[in-house]
Design an enzyme around this catalytic site. Structure first.
Site, mmCIF file in Angstrom:
data_model
loop_
_atom_site.group_PDB
_atom_site.id
_atom_site.type_symbol
_atom_site.label_atom_id
_atom_site.label_comp_id
_atom_site.label_asym_id
_atom_site.label_seq_id
_atom_site.Cartn_x
_atom_site.Cartn_y
_atom_site.Cartn_z
ATOM 1 N N ASP A 122 0.860 -1.186 0.000
ATOM 2 C CA ASP A 122 0.000 0.000 0.000
ATOM 3 C C ASP A 122 0.896 1.235 0.000
ATOM 4 O O ASP A 122 1.052 1.923 1.001
ATOM 5 C CB ASP A 122 -0.937 0.006 1.203
ATOM 6 C CG ASP A 122 -2.066 1.029 1.046
ATOM 7 O OD1 ASP A 122 -2.079 1.744 0.029
ATOM 8 O OD2 ASP A 122 -2.927 1.109 1.945
ATOM 9 N N HIS A 149 2.902 6.960 5.804
ATOM 10 C CA HIS A 149 3.651 6.072 6.684
ATOM 11 C C HIS A 149 4.077 4.760 6.010
ATOM 12 O O HIS A 149 4.543 3.851 6.688
ATOM 13 C CB HIS A 149 2.912 5.804 8.010
ATOM 14 C CG HIS A 149 1.498 5.328 7.905
ATOM 15 N ND1 HIS A 149 0.471 5.853 8.664
ATOM 16 C CD2 HIS A 149 0.946 4.361 7.154
ATOM 17 C CE1 HIS A 149 -0.654 5.229 8.389
ATOM 18 N NE2 HIS A 149 -0.393 4.312 7.480
ATOM 19 N N PRO A 169 -2.557 7.260 15.165
ATOM 20 C CA PRO A 169 -3.873 6.772 15.601
ATOM 21 C C PRO A 169 -3.781 5.551 16.500
ATOM 22 O O PRO A 169 -2.799 4.795 16.457
ATOM 23 C CB PRO A 169 -4.533 6.400 14.262
ATOM 24 C CG PRO A 169 -3.372 5.937 13.424
ATOM 25 C CD PRO A 169 -2.214 6.817 13.815
ATOM 26 N N GLY A 170 -4.835 5.370 17.299
ATOM 27 C CA GLY A 170 -4.973 4.144 18.064
ATOM 28 C C GLY A 170 -5.806 3.153 17.264
ATOM 29 O O GLY A 170 -5.571 2.960 16.067
ATOM 30 N N HIS A 221 3.600 4.832 13.498
ATOM 31 C CA HIS A 221 2.456 5.223 12.661
ATOM 32 C C HIS A 221 1.125 4.896 13.320
ATOM 33 O O HIS A 221 0.068 5.170 12.757
ATOM 34 C CB HIS A 221 2.535 4.554 11.297
ATOM 35 C CG HIS A 221 2.018 3.135 11.233
ATOM 36 N ND1 HIS A 221 2.338 2.165 12.148
ATOM 37 C CD2 HIS A 221 1.189 2.529 10.342
ATOM 38 C CE1 HIS A 221 1.750 1.034 11.826
ATOM 39 N NE2 HIS A 221 1.034 1.218 10.732
ATOM 40 N N GLY A 222 1.154 4.304 14.500
ATOM 41 C CA GLY A 222 -0.078 3.954 15.180
ATOM 42 C C GLY A 222 0.201 3.065 16.372
ATOM 43 O O GLY A 222 1.327 3.012 16.882
ATOM 44 N N ALA A 223 -0.835 2.357 16.809
ATOM 45 C CA ALA A 223 -0.683 1.471 17.958
ATOM 46 C C ALA A 223 0.069 0.200 17.583
ATOM 47 O O ALA A 223 0.830 -0.343 18.381
ATOM 48 C CB ALA A 223 -2.057 1.131 18.528
ATOM 49 N N GLY A 224 -0.136 -0.292 16.372
ATOM 50 C CA GLY A 224 0.520 -1.524 15.949
ATOM 51 C C GLY A 224 -0.233 -2.750 16.433
ATOM 52 O O GLY A 224 -0.689 -2.803 17.582
#
Length: 397
Positions: free
Chosen positions: A74, A270, A302-303, A326-329
C-alpha cells in the site's frame, strides 16, 4: 524511553521497543534487514510487528538502494486530519445519520465512485498539479495501463482493513476529522509488479530473504521503480485529500447553521521512501509503518477504532532518522483476532462509538492492537503531543 541497541550483522538495530516483547518473526525480519550490503541504519518504532515482506514499524536507511517490499504494497498509505470550528455542544444526540451520510459520500471496502470525482467541484480543494499528475500515468509500468479508469474511480475511496474515517473530539471539546488510507488497488499492483522484478535480479539471488530484494542506483529497474513509487505516493496523498474534501462537504451540509470552518490539514505518509541526508550521506529512507517526525513537523498517530489518537510534533531525533510510530501496531494477526474475539467483545470495546459492530470488523477490535498510551510513552524522545483525540464516529471498510 530512549532506544535499546541490538547488535546486527552490518548495523546495530535501534529499538524504541522492548526487544523481549517483539514477536520472534519480526525480530528475525529485522536481523535479516541488518544483513543487507547497502544498509546504513535501522530504527524500530514501538508499534513494531511482523509484516509481509518486511517488518511494520521499521525505518530502513540505505545508500544507493531501495527495497520495494520494505515500502509495502500500500504505497503512500498514511493519515490526514483537520480541526474544525465545531464543538461537542454542536453534536446531535443520534450520530447514526452523520455516519450514514459519510458512508454515502465516500465509498468503503472495494467500493468505488460511479464516475471519477471532479476536484474542481470540491470545497477548498487545491487543483494545481492535478492534470500534470494524471498525465504522468502514461509513464508508469505497462502492467497497470489498463487500470486508468478504475484508478480514477477509486480516487477518493477508503478501502478496507485498518483504513478508517473518524470524527473525533479533542480534550478541549473541539471536533476533528481524521482518515487513514493509501494508494488503493493501483498502488498495490505497482508494488507487486516491482517486487517481482526485483526478486529476479542477479544481485539479489544470495540474500537471506528473497522478500528483501532491492533495486540499486543507476539501473533502469531503479529508475522505473522510483518513477512509479513517487507517482503512487502522490496518488495516495490525493486520495486522502479528496476524501477529506468530501468529508468536509458532509460536515458543512449537516451543520449548515454552524457555518463550519476548518484549520490547515495535517497529512503524513507512513509507507513510503524519502531522499534524506544523515551524517553527510545521501540516503534512501524507507518508512514502513512509520511517519517522519522532523523537528516541528506535524504528524498523526492513531490508536484503534475504540481508543485515542494523537496529533504530534516531531522532535527531530536523528538516531531514529527523524521518525516515529504510525499507530498502535497490531499485537495479534487478523486471523487470531477473529478466533479469539466475538461481536459481543467488539460491542463492549467500542461502547460509545457510532461504528460497525459486526463480524466483518472483529479483526479490527481494539484488543487486537497494542495499548496506544504505552506506544506513546515509548517514543517520548521522538514526538511531543499536540492534541489527544477520541472518536465518536468511526467508519470502517
Amino acid at each position: 524511553m530512549s532506544y535499546v541497541e541490538v547488535p546486527g550483522a552490518k548495523v546495530p538495530i535501534r529499538m524504541w521497543a522492548d526487544p523481549s516483547t517483539v514477536e520472534g518473526g519480526a525480530m528475525q525480519q529485522l536481523h535479516n534487514v541488518a544483513t543487507l550490503p547497502w544498509i546504513k541504519g535501522l530504527a524500530v518504532m514501538p508499534d513494531v510487528h511482523y509484516g509481509k515482506g518486511a517488518t511494520v514499524g521499521s525505518v530502513i536507511a540505505m545508500q544507493g538502494a531501495v527495497c520495494p517490499a520494505a515500502v509495502g504494497v500500500d504505497i503512500g498509505c498514511g493519515m490526514s486530519a483537520v480541526k474544525t470550528s465545531l464543538t461537542a455542544n454542536d453534536l446531535p444526540g443520534d450520530l447514526s445519520r452523520l455516519r450514514s451520510k459519510i458512508e454515502q459520500a465516500i465509498p468503503v471496502g472495494r467500493g468505488l465512485h460511479r464516475e471519477a470525482v471532479d476536484p474542481k467541484r470540491l470545497f477548498q480543494f487545491p487543483t494545481a498539479g492535478w492534470n500534470d499528475f494524471w498525465s504522468r500515468f502514461d509513464g508508469v509500468a505497462d502492467t497497470v495501463k489498463f487500470r486508468r479508469e478504475r484508478a480514477g474511480q477509486q480516487m477518493g475511496t477508503l478501502g478496507s482493513g485498518n483504513h478508517m474515517i473518524e470524527v473525533c473530539l479533542d480534550q478541549s471539546g473541539a471536533v476533528w476529522l481524521m482518515l487513514h488510507s493509501g494508494s488503493r488497488n493501483i498502488g498495490k499492483e505497482l508494488a507487486e509488479h516491482h517486487i517481482g522484478v526485483a526478486q529476479k535480479l542477479s544481485h539479489n539471488q544470495g540474500l537471506v530473504d528473497r522478500d528483501l530484494a532491492v533495486f540499486v542506483s543507476d539501473t533502469p529497474q531503479m529508475a522505473d521503480y522510483r518513477n512509479d513509487l513517487y507517482w503512487a505516493q502522490e496518488y495516495a496523498k490525493y486520495n486522502r485529500a479528496i476524501m477529506m474534501a468530501l468529508l468536509k462537504e458532509v460536515i458543512r451540509r449537516e451543520f449548515r447553521k454552524a457555518k463550519v470552518t476548518f484549520e490547515t490539514e495535517i497529512s503524513c505518509h507512513h509507507n513510503y521512501v524519502a531522499e534524506e541526508q544523515y551524517e553527510g550521506m545521501d540516503l534512501l529512507v524507507t518508512r514502513k509503518g512509520a511517519i517522519r517526525a522532523g523537528s516541528g513537523e506535524f504528524g498523526i498517530i492513531p490508536g484503534s477504532m475504540g481508543t485515542s489518537s494523537y496529533i504530534v510534533k516531531g522532535l527531530g531525533n536523528e538516531k531514529a532518522f527523524n521518525s516515529a510510530s504510525h499507530g498502535a501496531g497490531r499485537r495479534m494477526s487478523r486471523s487470531a483476532a477473529k478466533k479469539r474475539f466475538t461481536v459481543r467483545d467488539l460491542e463492549e470495546q467500542t461502547r460509545g462509538v457510532e461504528c460497525r459492530k459486526d463480524s466483518g470488523v472483529v479483526d479490527e477490535i481494539p484488543a487486537a492492537y497494542k495499548p496506544i498510551e504505552q506506544v506513546m510513552e515509548q517514543q517520548r524522545d521522538l514526538v511531543e503531543v499536540v492534541a489527544k483525540l477520541k472518536q465518536f464516529i468511526c467508519v470502517k471498510g
